[in-house]
Design a protein around this motif. Sequence first.
Motif, mmCIF file in Angstrom:
data_model
loop_
_atom_site.group_PDB
_atom_site.id
_atom_site.type_symbol
_atom_site.label_atom_id
_atom_site.label_comp_id
_atom_site.label_asym_id
_atom_site.label_seq_id
_atom_site.Cartn_x
_atom_site.Cartn_y
_atom_site.Cartn_z
ATOM 1 N N VAL A 1 -3.549 47.399 -103.480
ATOM 2 C CA VAL A 1 -3.404 48.844 -103.579
ATOM 3 C C VAL A 1 -4.512 49.292 -104.529
ATOM 4 N N LEU A 2 -5.492 50.006 -103.985
ATOM 5 C CA LEU A 2 -6.673 50.359 -104.758
ATOM 6 C C LEU A 2 -6.520 51.707 -105.454
ATOM 7 N N ALA A 3 -7.495 52.008 -106.290
ATOM 8 C CA ALA A 3 -7.535 53.297 -106.992
ATOM 9 C C ALA A 3 -7.752 54.418 -105.987
ATOM 10 N N PRO A 4 -7.310 55.611 -106.321
ATOM 11 C CA PRO A 4 -7.505 56.736 -105.403
ATOM 12 C C PRO A 4 -8.980 56.962 -105.071
ATOM 13 N N CYS A 5 -9.200 57.445 -103.863
ATOM 14 C CA CYS A 5 -10.540 57.807 -103.420
ATOM 15 C C CYS A 5 -10.470 59.183 -102.775
ATOM 16 N N ARG A 6 -11.602 59.812 -102.606
ATOM 17 C CA ARG A 6 -11.660 61.107 -101.943
ATOM 18 C C ARG A 6 -12.159 60.873 -100.530
ATOM 19 N N SER A 7 -11.387 61.298 -99.549
ATOM 20 C CA SER A 7 -11.745 61.170 -98.139
ATOM 21 C C SER A 7 -12.106 62.544 -97.590
ATOM 22 N N ILE A 8 -13.183 62.592 -96.840
ATOM 23 C CA ILE A 8 -13.613 63.808 -96.159
ATOM 24 C C ILE A 8 -13.681 63.465 -94.680
ATOM 25 N N TYR A 9 -12.974 64.235 -93.853
ATOM 26 C CA TYR A 9 -12.852 63.900 -92.439
ATOM 27 C C TYR A 9 -12.576 65.166 -91.635
ATOM 28 N N ARG A 10 -12.758 65.058 -90.341
ATOM 29 C CA ARG A 10 -12.431 66.166 -89.448
ATOM 30 C C ARG A 10 -11.096 65.854 -88.790
ATOM 31 N N TRP A 11 -10.153 66.789 -88.870
ATOM 32 C CA TRP A 11 -8.835 66.615 -88.246
ATOM 33 C C TRP A 11 -8.492 67.904 -87.509
ATOM 34 N N GLN A 12 -8.273 67.780 -86.217
ATOM 35 C CA GLN A 12 -7.918 68.904 -85.357
ATOM 36 C C GLN A 12 -8.917 70.051 -85.511
#
Length: 107
Positions: free
Chosen positions: A34-45
Amino acid sequence: MEPLLVLTNLPDVASAEKLAHALIESRAAACVNVLAPCRSIYRWQGVVETAEEIPLLIKTTCAAYPLVEEIVRVHHPYDVPELIATPITHGLPAYLDWLATETDKHD
């Protein structure tokens, strides 16, 4: 025994740890980081989203992968969870033997 590294991301530590425990208790995985939080940027709908997520690194085998996928589908809160598996082609033999032993009911 064909070892795999499986990746997924969850929205918070509580859901990440719940999934990690379910994978280990079922012997679907030998180890889950279980890793440290990360920031994800993605396209959803059609919309660009940004979210903080908790990455999991799941060590398992090809034989146990179907159970990993089933457990992720049950415990993951996202409609379409990221679930990516990549083969482990090299590693310390003793570690890979341990991985196989911990998931042996699936081989």
